[in-house]
Design an enzyme around this catalytic site. Structure first.
Site, PDB file in Angstrom:
ATOM      1  N   LYS A 177      70.673  65.190  37.346  1.00 35.73           N
ATOM      2  CA  LYS A 177      69.339  64.788  36.914  1.00 35.73           C
ATOM      3  C   LYS A 177      68.312  65.893  37.165  1.00 35.73           C
ATOM      4  O   LYS A 177      67.491  66.202  36.295  1.00 35.73           O
ATOM      5  CB  LYS A 177      68.934  63.485  37.627  1.00 35.73           C
ATOM      6  CG  LYS A 177      69.803  62.292  37.242  1.00 35.73           C
ATOM      7  CD  LYS A 177      69.296  60.999  37.852  1.00 35.73           C
ATOM      8  CE  LYS A 177      69.491  60.949  39.352  1.00 35.73           C
ATOM      9  NZ  LYS A 177      70.927  60.921  39.739  1.00 35.73           N
ATOM     10  N   THR A 178      68.352  66.493  38.345  1.00 31.15           N
ATOM     11  CA  THR A 178      67.423  67.576  38.653  1.00 31.15           C
ATOM     12  C   THR A 178      67.667  68.772  37.740  1.00 31.15           C
ATOM     13  O   THR A 178      66.721  69.397  37.239  1.00 31.15           O
ATOM     14  CB  THR A 178      67.557  68.002  40.119  1.00 31.15           C
ATOM     15  OG1 THR A 178      67.295  66.877  40.976  1.00 31.15           O
ATOM     16  CG2 THR A 178      66.585  69.123  40.454  1.00 31.15           C
ATOM     17  N   ASP A 197      61.485  63.041  41.505  1.00 32.71           N
ATOM     18  CA  ASP A 197      62.799  62.544  41.885  1.00 32.71           C
ATOM     19  C   ASP A 197      62.646  61.227  42.641  1.00 32.71           C
ATOM     20  O   ASP A 197      61.645  61.011  43.330  1.00 32.71           O
ATOM     21  CB  ASP A 197      63.501  63.582  42.759  1.00 32.71           C
ATOM     22  CG  ASP A 197      65.002  63.331  42.871  1.00 32.71           C
ATOM     23  OD1 ASP A 197      65.533  62.515  42.088  1.00 32.71           O
ATOM     24  OD2 ASP A 197      65.642  63.952  43.737  1.00 32.71           O
ATOM     25  N   THR A 228      68.073  56.701  40.942  1.00 34.70           N
ATOM     26  CA  THR A 228      69.428  56.200  41.122  1.00 34.70           C
ATOM     27  C   THR A 228      69.472  54.680  41.013  1.00 34.70           C
ATOM     28  O   THR A 228      70.555  54.099  41.002  1.00 34.70           O
ATOM     29  CB  THR A 228      69.979  56.622  42.500  1.00 34.70           C
ATOM     30  OG1 THR A 228      69.077  56.176  43.529  1.00 34.70           O
ATOM     31  CG2 THR A 228      70.112  58.142  42.577  1.00 34.70           C
ATOM     32  N   ARG A 265      78.364  67.415  41.954  1.00 30.30           N
ATOM     33  CA  ARG A 265      77.868  67.880  43.257  1.00 30.30           C
ATOM     34  C   ARG A 265      78.984  67.876  44.288  1.00 30.30           C
ATOM     35  O   ARG A 265      79.127  68.820  45.077  1.00 30.30           O
ATOM     36  CB  ARG A 265      76.715  66.991  43.725  1.00 30.30           C
ATOM     37  CG  ARG A 265      76.131  67.411  45.082  1.00 30.30           C
ATOM     38  CD  ARG A 265      75.045  66.456  45.506  1.00 30.30           C
ATOM     39  NE  ARG A 265      73.914  66.502  44.589  1.00 30.30           N
ATOM     40  CZ  ARG A 265      72.965  65.571  44.540  1.00 30.30           C
ATOM     41  NH1 ARG A 265      73.031  64.508  45.322  1.00 30.30           N
ATOM     42  NH2 ARG A 265      71.972  65.684  43.689  1.00 30.30           N
TER      43      ARG A 265
END
Length: 346
Positions: A73-74, A118, A167, A226
Site C-alpha cells: 500500500k505504501t 497510513d 488494514t 514484506r
C-alpha cells in the site's frame, strides 16, 4: 559483497554496511506501476485513473488502498505521486489525533500534492469530520474564539490527492469511505508472484541464489512480499556466515533456524495450533482461553495469527470457538487424542 547499485561494499565498515542496507531498502520499492509485481487488476485500474487525470490536467481522484499489512500500500502511494509527477507528503492516522493536526498538514500542501495517510482508520473522529469537507470542496473551516463569540473562518486549500491506506476498511465511517473516488482491495500474492519479488530483491541484494531456493522461500512467506523480503535477508545472512551462496539446503537450514516451517508458520502459530490440537483435542476453543494458554494478548491472536491459520485451512471459526481442521492434524503428524507434544518441541 555488491551493494546492488553498481559497486562493492566493505561489510567490515559498519557505516558503509548500514548505508548499503538503506540503499537496498530504497531500491527495493518499485518506482512505477510497470515495475510493481502482482495486484494486476489494481495496477490496471490505477493506471487508467492516473492517465485520465494527466490527459485532463487535473489532480487524480482520492484513492483508498485496503488490504492486509505488507502487500504494497505504501509503495503504491509512492508510485501514484511519482507517476503523477507530484510531491508526496506522508503521515499516519495515529499521528493525527486532533483536528488541528490535520489542519496544519492540509494548509501547507502545495497544489497537486499527494497526501498519504497510513492506517487512516485510526485517525481522530474530529479530524475525520474535517477531512470530509477538505476532500470534497478543498476547504476547511477553522473555529476562531470560544463560546458565544466563536466564529467559523473558511480556509481554501490547494487541490490535492489523498491516498489513504487501511488494514481494516470496515472501521472507516461511511461518509469518509464514500468520498474516495477509487477504492483498491489488495489481495495476497501467489507463489509465482512472490518468486518474481524475491528474484528482483536478490538481484538488488547481490545474492547468488538458486531458482529452487527462491521457490522454497516463496512457499513460506504467507502470500506477503514484506515477509518474503524479510526471509530473503535472513537467508542472505545465513549464507554469508555459513555457505557463501543460497541453495535449497541453505534456505531450509536458515528458515529452520528462524522457526519458519514449510507452510510459513512461525513459533507463535505453532504454539496456538499445538494448544488447540493437544490440550483441547482439536477444539472448539474460545479466543480468550487460547490467548491465556499461549501467553499472548487476544488482539494479537485475532489480528495476527488467526487470519493466516483460517486462510490456509488449519482452523475454522465457529460460534463456540476455534476448531482445528483435518489438514491441521495431518500437518503436525497427529491423530485425534494425541496430547503429548510440548510446545517447545514444535
Amino acid at each position: 559483497m555488491s551493494d546492488g547499485v553498481g559497486g562493492e561494499v566493505d561489510l567490515t565498515d559498519p557505516v558503509l554496511a548500514s548505508e548499503a542496507e538503506l540503499a537496498f531498502e530504497g531500491a527495493l520499492r518499485p518506482r512505477s506501476l510497470s515495475e510493481f509485481v502482482g495486484q494486476t487488476r489494481v495496477r490496471g485500474q490505477l493506471q487508467l485513473l492516473l492517465t485520465a487525470a494527466t490527459i485532463q490536467q487535473r489532480t487524480p481522484d482520492h484513492i483508498l488502498l485496503a488490504g492486509p499489512p505488507g502487500l504494497g500500500k505504501t509503495t503504491l502511494a509512492m508510485i501514484v505521486a511519482h507517476e503523477s509527477g507530484r510531491p508526496l507528503r506522508m503521515s499516519s492516522g495515529p499521528a493525527i489525533q486532533h483536528a488541528g493536526d490535520l489542519a496544519a498538514i492540509l494548509s501547507s500542501l502545495v497544489p497537486g500534492e499527494v497526501l498519504f495517510i497510513d492506517e487512516i482508520h485510526r485517525m481522530a473522529r474530529s479530524a475525520e469530520e474535517m477531512l470530509y469537507l477538505a476532500m470534497e470542496d478543498f476547504r476547511i473551516d477553522i473555529m476562531v474564539g470560544k463560546g458565544a463569540g466563536a466564529t467559523s473562518v473558511p480556509l481554501d486549500l490547494s487541490p490535492f490527492t489523498l491516498v489513504g491506506a487501511t488494514t481494516r476498511a470496515g472501521l472507516l465511517p461511511n461518509p469518509l469511505r464514500d468520498r474516495f473516488g477509487f477504492t483498491a482491495h489488495l489481495e495476497f500474492y501467489d507463489d509465482a508472484e512472490l518468486a518474481q519479488v524475491l528474484a528482483r530483491a536478490a538481484t538488488l541484494l547481490g545474492l547468488d541464489i538458486d531458482r529452487d531456493a527462491i521457490v522454497e522461500i516463496s512457499g513460506r512467506c504467507r502470500g506477503t512480499p514484506r515477509i518474503a523480503n524479510r526471509l530473503l535477508r535472513r537467508v542472505r545472512d545465513y549464507a554469508l556466515v555459513h555457505t557463501g551462496r543460497a541453495d535449497l539446503a541453505t534456505v531450509n537450514a536458515a528458515l529452520d533456524l528462524y522457526d519458519v516451517d514449510a507452510l510459513g508458520l512461525d513459533r507463535l502459530d505453532r504454539a496456538v495450533m499445538q494448544i488447540i490440537l493437544t490440550r483441547f483435542g482439536g477444539g472448539p476453543v474460545g479466543l480468550n482461553t487460547l490467548a491465556v494458554s499461549v501467553g499472548e494478548e487476544s488482539e494479537t491472536i485475532e489480528a495476527v495469527v488467526e487470519p493466516f491459520l483460517v486462510r490456509i485451512g488449519l482452523i475454522t471459526r465457529t460460534p463456540r470457538g476455534r476448531v482445528a481442521t483435518s489438514a491441521a492434524w495431518r500437518h503436525f503428524g497427529l491423530s485425534h487424542g494425541d496430547t503429548a507434544l510440548p510446545i517447545d518441541d514444535l
